[in-house]
Design an enzyme around this catalytic site. Sequence first.
Site, PDB file in Angstrom:
ATOM      1  N   CYS A 363      62.012  55.425  19.810  1.00  0.00           N
ATOM      2  CA  CYS A 363      61.924  54.620  18.591  1.00  0.00           C
ATOM      3  C   CYS A 363      61.726  53.148  18.971  1.00  0.00           C
ATOM      4  CB  CYS A 363      63.188  54.772  17.748  1.00  0.00           C
ATOM      5  SG  CYS A 363      63.337  56.399  16.981  1.00  0.00           S
ATOM      6  N   ASP A 407      53.662   7.430  20.661  1.00  0.00           N
ATOM      7  CA  ASP A 407      53.267   6.187  20.018  1.00  0.00           C
ATOM      8  C   ASP A 407      54.396   5.183  20.254  1.00  0.00           C
ATOM      9  OD1 ASP A 407      51.834   4.403  18.423  1.00  0.00           O
ATOM     10  OD2 ASP A 407      52.894   5.027  16.614  1.00  0.00           O
ATOM     11  N   ASP A 604      53.423   8.933  14.160  1.00  0.00           N
ATOM     12  CA  ASP A 604      53.816   8.899  12.749  1.00  0.00           C
ATOM     13  C   ASP A 604      53.034   9.889  11.904  1.00  0.00           C
ATOM     14  OD1 ASP A 604      51.330   7.792  12.482  1.00  0.00           O
ATOM     15  OD2 ASP A 604      52.024   5.788  11.945  1.00  0.00           O
TER      16      ASP A 604
END
Length: 710
Positions: A363, A407, A604
């Site tokens: 199974c 950034d 951002d």
Amino acid sequence: MPPETLETRYRVTGMDCAGCGSKVDTAVRKLPGVTDVAVAVSSGLLKVTHDADFAGEGVLRQIRNLGYGVEVLIPLEPSAGSEITSSRLKGPWWWTRKARLTAACGVALVAAYVFGSLFPSIERAAFLIALAVGLIPVGWRAITAARYGTPFSIEMLMTIAAVGAVFIGAAEEAAAVVLLFLVGEMLEGVAAGRARKSIQGLTDLVPKTALVEIDGQVSEVPAESLALGAVILVRPGDRVPADGDVVEGEGEIDEAPVTGESVPKRKMAGDPVFAGTINVGGVLRVRVTAAAADNTIARVVRLVEEAQESKSPTERFIDRFSTIYTPVVLVVGALVATVPPLAFGASWSEWIYKGLAILLIGCPCALVISTPAAIAAGLSAGARRGLLMKGGAVLETLGKINAVAFDKTGTLTSGKPLVTDVVAGARTEGEVLSLAAALETGSSHPLALAILNRAKADGVSIPPASSARAIPGEGVEGTVGGAQVFLGSPQAVARRVGLSASQDAAIAGLNAEGKTVSVVVADGQAAGFLAMRDEARPDAAAGLARLKAMGVRAIMLTGDNRRTAEAVANGLGVEVRAELLPQDKQRIVREFQAEDLVVAKVGDGINDAPALAAADIGIAMGGGADVALETADAAVLHGRVQDIPDMIVLSRGVMGNIRQNITIALGLKAVFLVTTVIGVTGLWPAILADTGATVLVTANAMRLLRWRPN
């Protein structure tokens, strides 16, 4: 014209593993008018894309025939993505359909033992009845799944094994095996329910009512009825009932329920607050900026539910493997049952029994649930701590990251300038700050706000200014305490008064550190000057150091001038590329990828769009704003640099958990396969092996719900 495409969402209960989701997907796809189907097992969410002539009742009927509960999700409002559903789908685990069936089967089996012992002549019939109580529903689900496109299901393997056991005279054992199977299914449901509640429980954090203020009168209204722009009153100790901006008052807000941030944040006029956070102190008046269906928590829940529909590469591989694996198990079971008797004259009953046991061992439940259970738990654990990942593929890829491009402004730095230095001249430091703040009172310019915030933090009195006016390109002037005061750049001041050589040298030194200098002139003398800079986030240096320790390269990519960028980078100990255009950032990300680096870009989500799109993983920084939730592949709600290594650690933990799960699932099957063939174990241990592996795998995955960032 192409036909109109619509989408209907459903909440499905009883799906506990990927095999369940696959059966629902296959069955619904066969319905007329359906163009696409998306199933999220972990959240129980089903999305059906269809044409205008689609009959929704077919979905309900099809899914219920498969043995699952289902209700249509009703949008809270036409434009909203959040939904509500009937309470019929809710309830304690012990009153679910699977739990009731398991209890009935257990009672029937106990009764069969009792009556079989008292009346031996009816023993076989009693066990057949007990078997029928559990097997008929399972068999019906097997037949229905086969009709709707899934012939090789776990229910089909169980039905074949149980019926076969009856024919070889093992009705008692067959009944016990079916009971154990149902117990295993019930335990899967309980464990899977924990993962669902982990993220769905967030919705309970939002209060049901709110205090709305209209014309000076305060009244209590349902929170879901709040309109955009309404002003609400949030008292100390209250939970914030909606996303909004503070318009009056100040105090500490505990944002831990939304962002995982343990330290309360100071909020004042203009600052955003999020639904579900707690006002620790101070009465706040808040203007609502998002409807109930669109507040931060609703979007987080929706995002995680949708993320769970996105499968990781490992999960897709396991799904493909299981579609081959189950038919192979059937073939192996048939060969074990028939080859020894036919080829070697062995006992038919003995080898049929072994063949049936192999069907149970084979199974695939434990195997197919090994990956999605861990992925769902990882997504939920991350979301509850402000780390949002849009799907299993993102979660898996994060663990492979070996380069991160940041950034600068708003990512490695706070995004807001701060007054770093106050230098006295003809006046004291306090007087310099006081005069500058007087001229800037009422201004919303970032540098003006930096001066006002520093004056407030230092407890400096701010006298009134008269005749204040801005001089374009130079600064601002006015009268403060009878003195004529000017605040502006060193260049503008040099045209008015002379600066000493030492002052020029001090200003040059501050400029070399990437700071912006404003000089205060009072009554024709240089009173002193202020230096301002967008400072690094408090945790930036520690976060970058953690990445380095993990073997991950970090670099700052910024469009800012080289002098300022290098000053910030030197303080953080990170390499830097400055004065970049958006296309330059994208090019550098591509260069890293050409070096066989797996790159994450952190920014951002708007200005860095090309680089975010080019990176293997784009991560948006933000405090719950739309950009943080809807841009890029992942988002960190409380905007800490430490969150980036935390994400990577979580991903690696999830992938390690998946490897453990696969080892458990396949290892137990291998052991019991050998012991069954050599005659040591039979049907009972076989189903226990499958049920036990499934429960172990699920429990191991649920450990991830307790994950905490370092």
